[in-house]
Design a protein around this motif. Structure first.
Motif, PDB file in Angstrom:
ATOM      1  N   SER A 109      -9.743  -0.869 -10.179  1.00 18.71           N
ATOM      2  CA  SER A 109      -8.846  -1.019 -11.325  1.00 18.71           C
ATOM      3  C   SER A 109      -8.768  -2.473 -11.779  1.00 18.71           C
ATOM      4  N   VAL A 110      -9.136  -3.386 -10.880  1.00 16.07           N
ATOM      5  CA  VAL A 110      -9.143  -4.813 -11.181  1.00 16.07           C
ATOM      6  C   VAL A 110     -10.498  -5.383 -10.769  1.00 16.07           C
ATOM      7  N   TYR A 134     -15.728  -4.696  -2.800  1.00  5.79           N
ATOM      8  CA  TYR A 134     -14.327  -4.286  -2.852  1.00  5.79           C
ATOM      9  C   TYR A 134     -13.532  -5.126  -1.853  1.00  5.79           C
ATOM     10  N   MET A 135     -12.327  -5.527  -2.231  1.00  6.13           N
ATOM     11  CA  MET A 135     -11.470  -6.307  -1.350  1.00  6.13           C
ATOM     12  C   MET A 135     -10.819  -5.381  -0.336  1.00  6.13           C
ATOM     13  N   GLU A 136     -11.096  -5.619   0.942  1.00 10.06           N
ATOM     14  CA  GLU A 136     -10.554  -4.758   1.992  1.00 10.06           C
ATOM     15  C   GLU A 136      -9.061  -5.016   2.227  1.00 10.06           C
ATOM     16  N   ILE A 182      -0.259  -4.988  -9.826  1.00 12.55           N
ATOM     17  CA  ILE A 182      -1.451  -4.279 -10.290  1.00 12.55           C
ATOM     18  C   ILE A 182      -2.404  -3.933  -9.150  1.00 12.55           C
ATOM     19  N   ILE A 183      -2.321  -4.656  -8.009  1.00 17.16           N
ATOM     20  CA  ILE A 183      -3.219  -4.321  -6.901  1.00 17.16           C
ATOM     21  C   ILE A 183      -2.472  -3.669  -5.745  1.00 17.16           C
ATOM     22  N   ASN A 184      -1.209  -3.329  -5.978  1.00 22.58           N
ATOM     23  CA  ASN A 184      -0.439  -2.658  -4.937  1.00 22.58           C
ATOM     24  C   ASN A 184      -0.709  -1.149  -4.972  1.00 22.58           C
ATOM     25  N   LEU A 188      -7.799  -0.242  -6.020  1.00 20.18           N
ATOM     26  CA  LEU A 188      -8.922  -1.045  -5.567  1.00 20.18           C
ATOM     27  C   LEU A 188      -9.152  -2.258  -6.462  1.00 20.18           C
ATOM     28  N   CYS A 189      -9.522  -3.348  -5.813  1.00 25.48           N
ATOM     29  CA  CYS A 189      -9.865  -4.581  -6.511  1.00 25.48           C
ATOM     30  C   CYS A 189     -11.247  -5.017  -6.047  1.00 25.48           C
TER      31      CYS A 189
END
Length: 283
Positions: A109-110, A134-136, A182-184, A188-189
């Motif tokens: 999403s980001v 992807y940020m884990e 927004i990343i909560n 996925l970011c």
């Protein structure tokens, strides 16, 4: 389409360069939404000198950078939102690279990138050693200063912002609160370690609403109790705000410093950790 949202307040000396960096993008499917937050200089006249149909200027009474960004969200038509400050400059392939991040990691999403820190003629990368993907654990990476989201370094899906806005009741960490939201909740970011913009640290003042310390505490101190890294980040912001008020002889700030004295040891540990990390990165 990407909606580039730019809050504008008294930036007549730099806004032209910012707009030019957007309009010359290699990626062309975008609109530029500029929200003037009651500028008192010639900023709007500079915008009037551009004739590109992708650019639209909106006016509002002064309410701070957060309210200007929120107004931009309301006016935006794109599937993706890209927030940019009026004194920052982006690389010619910035939007193309951000779209590349989306194509590589379509579930995000980001989509985020690295950026340059520009201060007193020196340029450096904001983050060193980050890996694409992807940020884990994005909040842990953020706390350790290995990654972060800065306005101009990421795009976010418009649908993710349907119920999320910038907080207008505070004057410190409003960007961070928005990023947290927004990343909560497991959204996925993704990240590609390539710089796409220049963050101008010499001329970074934006239009702000002066918030009370009570508002800052209410907005930050008790957020996200289940994530320790977010608690660390929030408490660091709060104690900095309290100390700032104390130094400027704010009676309320002095009392709040006394009331929250137990935060001070944690803040000292934060400073030690920051210095240690900086030394390790320089070796």
């Amino acid at each position: 389409m990407i909606s580039v949202i730019i809050p504008l307040y008294n930036k007549e000396s730099v806004i032209e360069k910012t707009i030019e960096s957007v309009l010359c993008q290699s990626y062309t499917d975008f609109e530029v939404v500029i929200v003037d937050d009651g500028s008192t200089d010639r900023s709007c006249d500079v915008i009037g000198g551009f004739s590109d149909g992708r650019l639209t200027l909106y006016h509002k009474t002064n309410g701070g950078v957060s309210s200007a960004r929120n107004a931009g969200i309301e006016k935006a038509n794109g599937e993706w939102l890209y927030f940019l400050d009026a004194d920052d400059v982006i690389e010619r392939d910035a939007l193309t690279t951000l779209c590349l991040c989306h194509s590589r990691y379509p579930d995000a999403s980001v989509c985020s990138m690295n950026y340059h820190l520009c201060k007193k003629g020196k340029v450096s990368d904001a983050f060193v050693g980050g890996k694409d993907g992807y940020m884990e654990d994005p909040f842990k990476q953020m706390w350790q200063k290995k990654w972060g989201l800065r306005m101009g370094s990421f795009i976010v899906k418009r649908t993710r912002c349907n119920a999320i806005r910038f907080c207008t009741s505070i004057d410190i960490g409003e960007d961070l609160l928005f990023v947290m939201d927004i990343i909560n909740d497991g959204h996925l970011c993704a990240y590609i370690n390539r710089a796409v913009m220049d963050y101008n640290m010499d001329n970074s003042q934006l239009s702000h609403r002066n918030a009370t310390l009570d508002e800052v505490l209410e907005s930050h101190l008790d957020l996200y109790p289940d994530n320790k890294y977010l608690r660390y980040i929030n408490r660091e912001l709060v104690i900095k705000r309290i100390i700032k008020s104390f130094l400027f002889k704010d009676v309320v700030g002095k009392q709040l410093l006394y009331d929250n004295v137990m935060l001070i040891p944690g803040f000292i540990l934060v400073v030690i950790y920051r210095v240690y990390t900086k030394i390790c990165n320089s070796i």
